[in-house]
Design a protein around this motif. Structure first.
Motif, PDB file in Angstrom:
ATOM      1  N   UNK A   1      -2.668  -7.656  12.868  1.00 58.51           N
ATOM      2  CA  UNK A   1      -3.912  -7.030  13.301  1.00 58.51           C
ATOM      3  C   UNK A   1      -4.647  -6.391  12.114  1.00 58.51           C
ATOM      4  N   UNK A   2      -3.882  -5.805  11.194  1.00 60.13           N
ATOM      5  CA  UNK A   2      -4.495  -5.023  10.126  1.00 60.13           C
ATOM      6  C   UNK A   2      -4.775  -5.766   8.828  1.00 60.13           C
TER       7      UNK A   2
ATOM      8  N   UNK B   1       6.033 -12.996  12.200  1.00 62.06           N
ATOM      9  CA  UNK B   1       4.801 -12.761  11.443  1.00 62.06           C
ATOM     10  C   UNK B   1       4.090 -14.090  11.209  1.00 62.06           C
ATOM     11  N   UNK B   2       4.890 -15.102  10.876  1.00 63.67           N
ATOM     12  CA  UNK B   2       4.347 -16.424  10.579  1.00 63.67           C
ATOM     13  C   UNK B   2       3.612 -17.019  11.782  1.00 63.67           C
TER      14      UNK B   2
ATOM     15  N   UNK C   1       0.826  -1.215   0.000  1.00 62.27           N
ATOM     16  CA  UNK C   1       0.000   0.000   0.000  1.00 62.27           C
ATOM     17  C   UNK C   1       0.860   1.265   0.000  1.00 62.27           C
ATOM     18  N   UNK C   2       2.195   1.078  -0.081  1.00 62.12           N
ATOM     19  CA  UNK C   2       3.080   2.228  -0.176  1.00 62.12           C
ATOM     20  C   UNK C   2       3.773   2.611   1.114  1.00 62.12           C
ATOM     21  N   UNK C   3       3.346   2.007   2.226  1.00 60.22           N
ATOM     22  CA  UNK C   3       3.957   2.310   3.518  1.00 60.22           C
ATOM     23  C   UNK C   3       5.380   1.748   3.581  1.00 60.22           C
ATOM     24  N   UNK C   4       6.314   2.584   4.033  1.00 61.78           N
ATOM     25  CA  UNK C   4       7.699   2.120   4.165  1.00 61.78           C
ATOM     26  C   UNK C   4       8.122   2.158   5.627  1.00 61.78           C
ATOM     27  N   UNK C   5       8.663   1.035   6.105  1.00 60.54           N
ATOM     28  CA  UNK C   5       9.108   0.972   7.493  1.00 60.54           C
ATOM     29  C   UNK C   5      10.630   0.895   7.499  1.00 60.54           C
TER      30      UNK C   5
ATOM     31  N   UNK D   1       6.330  -5.243  17.630  1.00 55.73           N
ATOM     32  CA  UNK D   1       5.333  -4.215  17.342  1.00 55.73           C
ATOM     33  C   UNK D   1       4.922  -4.264  15.879  1.00 55.73           C
ATOM     34  N   UNK D   2       5.913  -4.379  14.984  1.00 56.51           N
ATOM     35  CA  UNK D   2       5.624  -4.407  13.550  1.00 56.51           C
ATOM     36  C   UNK D   2       4.792  -5.634  13.174  1.00 56.51           C
TER      37      UNK D   2
END
Ligand SMILES: [Zn+2]
Length: 402
Positions: free
Chosen positions: A272-273, A309-310, A208-212, A265-266
């Motif tokens: 969650x999203x 994440x997994x 979606x374009x978000x960069x972390x 956190x990430x």
């Protein structure tokens, strides 16, 4: 137990505050575990040498052999009886696993354990003999030790089934890592999906374009480098050497904790999203990397993040898809599929076919998302409506929340 909950194994780490007597007992147990590991490894190697002389090329070991060897070792070295017995059995299980990894070509030949290694541990199985109160943990054979953690963790420890506990010594601090069974309620579905591209400058780019960006650990790195340098000038095991080692350990610990915290956190944010999270297979990604130290450290960090994440996807009933992204796909336009062979090392480009302007990382993340969703077409769990607009995908998973 709640209906529809996932029962999962989780590691819960608390800090221990052993007194002098307990520290001695811990050190004895750590030493014994190391002693058993090194002895069994030696025994195995000597036996193998003998077999080799008779033309054998491989010698597999099993639990029974190691158990017999352990019994003999205990008779020979009575100080081994000071260890809790399951902790020594765990040593040969670990060694067996190391050998299996070696025979399956997934890991290196098991190494000898050194006392100098700043990280050491031993594991005790819980046979209903580990007791936990508000401030103390009672361990079989070893006794009582003080611990500290958050009220939430204390509550969780009291409520959960404990499978085992690993006592760890890291840079002269002691920790207990409990393996517990807990229940996770599935997270609310959002109907959203995401592709994630991992990178070196930007840790994660979302479709979606978000960069972390990567966590800035310049200060910690500087201090670690500094104390490494000071340490190298001190006499080994002298008072000043040990004092410097302690400070160095503190900085390494601080850096690791900050990274771990950021990753938690990430990964939590992502799970969650999004309902479907698509990532690339790291084995392939690593193929195209330089093999210097910093990039291998980067790979280890990526793996940690992907693992988090997994398992969180499993805990919270979300879908995790890992795709085999071929090198060329970063050159494909995520909008129309056009193959742009002249990409070179450009950071941005405009597709000659559909005129879409691309940032290379975001384009890669979109391609990962597209390929992940392609893999899902046949998945009966996912009802793909409005195919083409990935955010409009409707999930038909059974709602399992309370
Ligand atoms: Zn295009």
């Amino acid at each position: 137990m709640f209906y529809g909950c996932n029962v999962v194994n989780e590691g819960l780490r608390v800090k221990l505050y052993p007194d002098k007597v307990m520290r001695d007992k811990f050190n004895q147990s750590l030493g014994n575990a190391r002693f058993v590991w090194n002895n069994l490894l030696t025994e195995y190697q000597e036996t193998f040498e003998l077999f080799k002389q008779h033309g054998y090329t491989k010698l597999k070991c099993n639990q029974t052999t190691f158990n017999t060897m352990l019994t003999m070792l205990k008779k020979q070295y009575p100080f081994l009886y000071k260890s809790e017995s399951s902790s020594l059995q765990q040593v040969y299980r670990d060694l067996l696993q190391a050998f299996n990894g070696f025979f399956n070509n997934t890991s290196n030949y098991p190494k000898f354990k050194s006392k100098k290694n700043p990280k050491n541990g031993f594991r005790i199985q819980n046979n209903n003999n580990i007791k936990i109160t508000n401030n103390t943990i009672v361990l079989p054979k070893l006794g009582k030790v003080h611990y500290r953690t958050s009220p939430q963790y204390k509550q969780l420890l009291k409520e959960s089934k404990i499978n085992n506990v690993t006592i760890k010594k890291e840079h002269n601090h002691y920790y207990a890592v409990f393996n517990i069974e807990t229940e996770k309620r599935p997270m609310k579905k959002t109907g959203k999906t995401v592709g994630i591209d991992l990178g070196i400058r930007t840790l994660a780019t979302l479709s979606n374009g978000l960069k972390i960006t990567n966590l800035d650990t310049t200060h910690e790195d500087k201090m670690i480098k500094k104390y490494h340098r000071i340490l190298s000038r001190k006499k080994y095991n002298s008072k000043r050497y040990n004092k410097t080692l302690k400070t160095l350990g503190k900085w390494i610990q601080r850096k690791n904790n900050r990274i771990k915290d950021a990753y938690h956190k990430l990964s939590h944010y992502l799970v969650k999203n999004y309902d479907i999270i698509c990532m690339e297979n790291l084995d392939i990604k690593e193929l195209f990397q330089d093999t210097d130290l910093s990039s291998s450290l980067q790979s280890i960090a990526w793996r940690k993040l992907v693992d988090m994440i997994k398992y969180k996807c499993e805990w919270y009933d979300k879908k995790f898809i890992q795709i085999n992204r071929w090198f060329a796909s970063s050159k494909n336009c995520s909008q129309c599929g056009y193959y742009y062979k002249d990409l070179g090392d450009k950071k941005e480009w405009t597709c000659p076919n559909c005129q879409t302007h691309h940032d290379i990382d975001i384009n890669a993340a979109k391609n990962i998302q597209n390929e992940g969703l392609n893999l899902l077409i046949d998945d009966p769990l996912v009802n793909l409506r409005n195919w083409g607009d990935s955010t409009a995908i409707l999930l038909s998973w059974e709602s399992t929340g309370p």
